[in-house]
Scaffold this active site. Structure first.
Site, PDB file in Angstrom:
ATOM      1  N   THR A 174       1.017  -1.101   0.197  1.00 45.79           N
ATOM      2  CA  THR A 174       0.008   0.140   0.041  1.00 45.79           C
ATOM      3  C   THR A 174       0.712   1.258   0.114  1.00 45.79           C
ATOM      4  O   THR A 174       1.366   1.731  -1.037  1.00 45.79           O
ATOM      5  CB  THR A 174      -0.915  -0.125   1.295  1.00 45.79           C
ATOM      6  OG1 THR A 174      -0.221   0.024   2.394  1.00 45.79           O
ATOM      7  CG2 THR A 174      -1.995  -1.130   1.135  1.00 45.79           C
ATOM      8  N   LYS A 195       3.836  -6.883   3.869  1.00 49.82           N
ATOM      9  CA  LYS A 195       3.563  -5.578   3.670  1.00 49.82           C
ATOM     10  C   LYS A 195       3.112  -4.912   4.836  1.00 49.82           C
ATOM     11  O   LYS A 195       2.584  -5.404   5.739  1.00 49.82           O
ATOM     12  CB  LYS A 195       2.525  -5.624   2.542  1.00 49.82           C
ATOM     13  CG  LYS A 195       1.103  -5.909   3.222  1.00 49.82           C
ATOM     14  CD  LYS A 195       0.144  -4.658   4.034  1.00 49.82           C
ATOM     15  CE  LYS A 195       0.626  -3.314   3.393  1.00 49.82           C
ATOM     16  NZ  LYS A 195      -0.322  -2.472   4.133  1.00 49.82           N
ATOM     17  N   THR A 209      -1.163  -3.298  10.046  1.00 50.14           N
ATOM     18  CA  THR A 209      -1.816  -3.504   8.924  1.00 50.14           C
ATOM     19  C   THR A 209      -0.658  -3.947   8.220  1.00 50.14           C
ATOM     20  O   THR A 209      -0.059  -3.256   7.426  1.00 50.14           O
ATOM     21  CB  THR A 209      -2.359  -2.240   8.012  1.00 50.14           C
ATOM     22  OG1 THR A 209      -3.375  -2.016   8.469  1.00 50.14           O
ATOM     23  CG2 THR A 209      -2.842  -2.941   6.859  1.00 50.14           C
ATOM     24  N   GLU A 246       6.506   4.606   7.531  1.00 51.21           N
ATOM     25  CA  GLU A 246       5.984   5.721   7.077  1.00 51.21           C
ATOM     26  C   GLU A 246       6.695   6.897   7.576  1.00 51.21           C
ATOM     27  O   GLU A 246       6.575   7.322   8.595  1.00 51.21           O
ATOM     28  CB  GLU A 246       4.433   6.111   7.162  1.00 51.21           C
ATOM     29  CG  GLU A 246       3.557   4.971   6.189  1.00 51.21           C
ATOM     30  CD  GLU A 246       1.882   5.011   6.527  1.00 51.21           C
ATOM     31  OE1 GLU A 246       1.667   5.949   7.501  1.00 51.21           O
ATOM     32  OE2 GLU A 246       1.161   4.608   5.938  1.00 51.21           O
ATOM     33  N   ASN A 269      -0.025  10.865   6.462  1.00 51.72           N
ATOM     34  CA  ASN A 269      -1.208  10.412   7.227  1.00 51.72           C
ATOM     35  C   ASN A 269      -2.375  11.189   7.400  1.00 51.72           C
ATOM     36  O   ASN A 269      -3.444  10.964   7.681  1.00 51.72           O
ATOM     37  CB  ASN A 269      -0.804   9.756   8.399  1.00 51.72           C
ATOM     38  CG  ASN A 269      -0.105   8.368   8.547  1.00 51.72           C
ATOM     39  OD1 ASN A 269      -0.901   7.398   7.860  1.00 51.72           O
ATOM     40  ND2 ASN A 269       1.240   8.209   8.931  1.00 51.72           N
ATOM     41  N   SER A 278      -4.467   4.619  -0.762  1.00 51.17           N
ATOM     42  CA  SER A 278      -3.619   3.461  -0.760  1.00 51.17           C
ATOM     43  C   SER A 278      -3.495   3.260  -2.030  1.00 51.17           C
ATOM     44  O   SER A 278      -3.693   3.710  -3.277  1.00 51.17           O
ATOM     45  CB  SER A 278      -4.201   2.241  -0.073  1.00 51.17           C
ATOM     46  OG  SER A 278      -5.688   1.904  -1.068  1.00 51.17           O
TER      47      SER A 278
END
Lengths: 383, 383
Positions: free
Chosen positions: B146, B168, B179, B259, B378, B383
């Site tokens: 993603t 992932k 996630t 991220e 964020n 995605s």
């Protein structure tokens, strides 16, 4: 009018040279009586700054004649020498004011792990004492600022008496209180037990429900001093409500001035099985970095609200959860609700309602968004 | 080589049109046997996505013949309709592959609260099945990305057998897993009970100790599939260690691609009274936003480490805590230690040692710094 709104109090704020910037950094609040009753609540962090350790001891007597507060250094994690510095501060204030050191509370805020420049702090106490005034509340409130952009004061007037206060704090706001220093004063004639119960009840539903960044400070201190100078003893319920209002006002000012914040977020948890459940869920939502980023980007990302609720131990059925953002029920029965494009996110205030559909209890937790400014400010902190 | 490093597996990754970008978004992993044993661990979040609810059910039988994974949508908080979508996905894969739907695990990742475009996903399964290959592991790993900037694979070779895997995950990494979708495969001939014990032990000390942003996903899934195609049954300890190594490798890749991160932070808690204490302290440090900002700014702010330790229930004496950052003991006995200017913060890797001086147990938790890039990414997630 801050801490000098109530009769019987004098205050001062001066630049002692503790901050390299030369800004005001030392505040003094003196209770002229006739009563010297006091109550205090302190950080729940087990790593407690020297001034917290000292003041907890002082408050055991229920008697405080003066409070010395400094910004520019937290005097936390400074070892036995740091505690001696706090002790010396109290001794100096006692000498200058003609009080006993054991009646003098101390509060410090700023960087952890750095000794205070006592050669500047001690002369600063003399300077502050010389400047004491029944109108000094604002100056005191200014002197305790660190990264605060504004000083914070609040007053509630009773029938012939008052409760006033000042607060500082911008980062590190969390359930166990924050690097949050608060001094409240009243001229109501209330004994230590009454002050203590009013203060604990007030902080529980105000400062304890502010959670800016989930971090808990080593220095949080909230003090309530009573002079009895009004000669009036209000009913305890009325008095407690006045204390709660002042705390609530100051708590809102703290969250409104949180480091880097662009949104003030009010999280209302409803229909919880217990108040503890409601608070746990509210805090979990308030601490969710992904949600806080989304709200900064004006994205009503209710999935992140559900994801935060799901990490708690509160009673709920995932298929009965409802979430409203700014009045739009974007999540109904744990699934997609009304159109998220209907949510107006343009304003600073954001109101989230999380309906647990599990009971009748409720709680409100306040937080702010997570911004690049927060990161910048805390990547290069200096007080 | 990813999930096709082990004999007996085929995989594919295709662009089904689930992502508006047109990138690959559907992966298929098929176990050709002879054994179809499998174990799985799933998110601890109580709000579980439809595919997690489905796959938990499938895994109860200990038998998985194929896994369908999609990016571009988490299928979480989508109600009974969302669960029907997952069911229909399994039915379609069963039909195409000639398997039973009850043996097909499903994993999804992407936005919460949005239905999947089934008109694109179902044809995508046919396309993926047509592209299945014993060399398709890399393509499958690419299709589950993603916000990942790179795809993540790892392989450990045993004596005539192998364990391989793909992962992932970039945001939402947290103790209850992330996630984070992970599929591991092996051609070792191991039964379900052996897979289950190896997988649980491995995730406990790897993925469970990665905490990027304290957020826990609704979709975390880690599957381990065994084909038995090597005909070799290694000793369980040797096998478990190979699984742990693959998980550890993937976990490091996840945190390295978190991220917005600019620092990879390894927090080693030593001399704890128990492993639980060590993990609790490690997580508390890993989740401290103020510390994460400071490290981003290359500021070895050990006061924020102590402040984080102080919020835990671990056994320690505040006056005996020691902290080293990149090899310099900046905090000794809860107070100022060696000169913080000696700490070299220029590199991406940051190593924090927190010595609780309370026992002999240890644990390592990995996290990253908090950056303006994390906020930006964020604030406008897609995605």
């Amino acid at each position: 009018m801050s801490v000098t709104a109530a009769k019987g109090f004098e205050a001062a704020g001066v630049a002692a040279g503790i901050k390299v910037s030369g800004s005001e950094d030392l505040a003094l609040v003196v209770n002229r009586g006739p009563r010297l009753a006091a109550a205090g609540v302190f950080t729940a962090n087990r790593v407690k700054a020297a001034p917290v350790q000292w003041s907890e001891q002082v408050l055991r007597s229920g008697r405080v004649s003066a409070v010395v507060l400094n910004s520019g250094g937290a005097n936390a994690c400074t070892g036995p020498e740091g505690f001696q510095d706090t002790h010396a501060t109290a001794e100096k204030a006692a000498e200058v004011l003609g009080h006993s050191a054991g009646e003098i509370a101390i509060a410090s805020t700023g960087l952890i792990g750095v000794r205070l420049p006592m050669d500047k702090l001690l002369p600063g106490i003399e300077k502050a004492a010389a400047g004491l005034s029944a109108h000094g509340g604002e100056k005191a409130a200014i002197a305790i600022k660190t990264t605060d952009t504004v000083h914070k004061t609040a007053v509630v007037q009773g029938d012939g008496w008052a409760v006033g206060g000042m607060a500082k704090g911008a980062g590190m706001l969390a359930p166990g209180l924050a690097t949050m220093l608060v001094v409240l004063t009243t001229d109501a004639d209330i004994d230590t037990a009454g002050l203590d119960s009013a203060l604990r009840a007030a902080t529980r539903s105000t400062f304890d429900r502010v959670d800016s960044d989930g971090c808990m400070s080593t220095n949080d201190t909230v003090l309530l001093l009573a002079s009895g100078a009004s000669g009036i003893t209000p009913g305890l319920e009325v008095f407690a409500e006045a204390v709660r209002e002042v705390c609530d006002d100051l708590a809102r000012q703290l969250i409104g001035d949180a480091e880097g914040a662009s949104k003030d977020i009010r999280i209302e948890v409803i229909n919880a099985a217990s108040e503890d459940d409601a608070v746990e869920v509210g805090r979990s939502i308030a601490r969710n970095n992904l949600l806080k980023c989304a709200l900064h980007g004006e994205d009503p990302n209710w999935g992140r609200v559900l994801s935060a609720i799901g990490t708690t131990s509160a009673a709920f059925d995932p298929d009965r959860l409802n979430v409203a953002i700014n009045g739009v029920w974007v999540c109904r029965n744990g699934s997609v609700g009304d159109d998220r494009d209907l949510v107006d996110m343009r304003y600073r205030d954001v109101h989230i309602v999380a309906d647990l559909a599990a009971g009748t209890r409720t709680a409100t937790v306040r937080t702010n968004d997570l911004t690049a400014d927060y990161v910048h400010e805390n990547s290069a902190y200096s007080s």
